[in-house]
Design a protein around this motif. Structure first.
Motif, mmCIF file in Angstrom:
data_model
loop_
_atom_site.group_PDB
_atom_site.id
_atom_site.type_symbol
_atom_site.label_atom_id
_atom_site.label_comp_id
_atom_site.label_asym_id
_atom_site.label_seq_id
_atom_site.Cartn_x
_atom_site.Cartn_y
_atom_site.Cartn_z
ATOM 1 N N UNK A 28 -11.069 18.159 -14.849
ATOM 2 C CA UNK A 28 -11.972 19.751 -15.211
ATOM 3 C C UNK A 28 -12.130 19.561 -16.744
ATOM 4 N N UNK A 29 -13.046 20.282 -17.206
ATOM 5 C CA UNK A 29 -13.189 20.424 -18.850
ATOM 6 C C UNK A 29 -13.733 21.828 -19.060
ATOM 7 N N UNK A 53 -21.209 28.273 -15.902
ATOM 8 C CA UNK A 53 -21.332 26.442 -16.400
ATOM 9 C C UNK A 53 -20.668 25.947 -17.320
ATOM 10 N N UNK A 54 -19.784 26.732 -18.070
ATOM 11 C CA UNK A 54 -19.278 26.183 -18.948
ATOM 12 C C UNK A 54 -17.742 25.472 -18.471
ATOM 13 N N UNK A 55 -17.328 25.726 -17.433
ATOM 14 C CA UNK A 55 -16.165 24.926 -16.670
ATOM 15 C C UNK A 55 -16.810 23.858 -15.952
ATOM 16 N N UNK A 56 -16.492 22.640 -16.447
ATOM 17 C CA UNK A 56 -17.274 21.664 -15.894
ATOM 18 C C UNK A 56 -16.544 20.533 -15.176
ATOM 19 N N UNK A 57 -17.234 19.579 -14.287
ATOM 20 C CA UNK A 57 -16.630 18.810 -13.630
ATOM 21 C C UNK A 57 -16.688 17.484 -14.318
ATOM 22 N N UNK A 58 -15.730 16.524 -14.564
ATOM 23 C CA UNK A 58 -15.807 15.312 -15.072
ATOM 24 C C UNK A 58 -15.563 14.250 -14.147
ATOM 25 N N UNK A 106 -20.439 17.054 -15.044
ATOM 26 C CA UNK A 106 -21.767 17.973 -13.707
ATOM 27 C C UNK A 106 -21.378 19.536 -14.250
ATOM 28 N N UNK A 107 -22.351 20.175 -14.270
ATOM 29 C CA UNK A 107 -22.329 21.647 -14.385
ATOM 30 C C UNK A 107 -22.336 22.769 -13.413
ATOM 31 N N UNK A 121 -25.999 29.171 -21.881
ATOM 32 C CA UNK A 121 -26.145 30.611 -22.274
ATOM 33 C C UNK A 121 -24.813 30.992 -23.042
ATOM 34 N N UNK A 122 -23.796 30.423 -22.668
ATOM 35 C CA UNK A 122 -22.462 30.904 -23.313
ATOM 36 C C UNK A 122 -21.527 29.557 -23.217
ATOM 37 N N UNK A 123 -20.527 29.544 -24.207
ATOM 38 C CA UNK A 123 -19.615 28.615 -23.966
ATOM 39 C C UNK A 123 -17.985 29.115 -23.876
#
Length: 242
Positions: A64-65, A43-48, A89-90, A126-128
């Motif tokens: 991507x972020x 969930x830490x690699x997100x859509x922008x 978006x996660x 839960x983690x970054x």
């Protein structure tokens, strides 16, 4: 400099080889990382998704972020230039992205194609994404790139993909900052991978800035340049608190 998302009005960078996100609604078929494989769920690699500002009405652009704290997401500076609004978006699915989290301000790094975007509402994970803020350009070894960008021949991605790349020396990013040049081993970056991570030993050392060509097509060995985080390390620490 931090800016309210509604006040962003900088001109979007257009340069040869720059992975400026294409308007998603203007594409008959979009793509992801060229080649490679589906990335592990995270969930830490997100859509922008950005709209408004200099982006034509009715269009959105995608990048991507990496979420680095409950309130901050790391990406490329050219992903925030000229935008009027942005959502995060996660979900790792591009078809079912889940509930958007609005961005209320964006801030560009003092050096390099690096930016941070601030979530209007904190979103705890839960983690970054783990960062290496001291890494320098390497002339040997391998890394992993990840992103939601276009796949080969501009086919729309259905999710988060990754590929192995070779570390092939120092280069410059879209803002004349320091960058790590990479060439694809199992795959290469493409439009929409902008701001996505280059991982070395499991940590983010840079974010996707430009490509050696504006359109890699189906070339899985294409080269690209990742803005090194080390050039703005103190700014990242003080802004995002990491």
């Amino acid at each position: 400099m931090q800016k309210s998302i509604a006040a962003v009005a900088a001109a979007t960078v257009i340069a040869a080889g720059l992975f400026a996100a294409a308007p998603a609604s203007a594409l008959t078929a979009s793509t992801k990382v060229v080649g490679g494989e589906k990335a592990p769920a995270t969930s830490s690699i997100v859509q922008l998704e950005a709209s408004g500002g200099d982006i034509p009405a009715g269009y959105v652009s995608t990048c991507t972020g990496e979420q680095v704290s409950p309130s901050w997401v790391l990406t490329a500076r050219h992903c925030i230039d000229g935008i009027g609004a942005m959502n995060v978006y996660h979900s790792n699915s591009t078809a079912n992205r889940g509930t958007p989290v609005a961005v209320d301000r964006v801030t560009a790094a003092p050096a390099g194609d690096i930016a941070l975007v601030h979530l209007r509402t904190s979103y705890a994970l839960s983690s970054y994404a783990q960062l290496d803020l001291a890494a320098t350009a390497k002339t040997s070894g391998t890394g992993t790139i990840q992103g939601y960008g276009l796949r080969a021949n501009a086919v729309q991605s259905d999710g988060l993909y990754q590929a192995t790349v070779s570390l092939t020396g120092s280069s410059t990013d879209a803002y004349r900052g320091r960058a790590q040049h990479v060439t694809g081993v199992t795959g290469a970056s493409n439009h929409g991978d902008s701001g996505g991570p280059l991982l070395v030993n499991g940590k983010v050392v840079g974010v996707c800035s430009t490509g050696d060509s504006a359109d890699p097509g189906a070339n899985t060995t294409a080269g690209s340049n990742y803005a090194l985080l080390a050039q703005s390390a103190s700014w990242i620490r003080s802004t995002a608190g990491v």
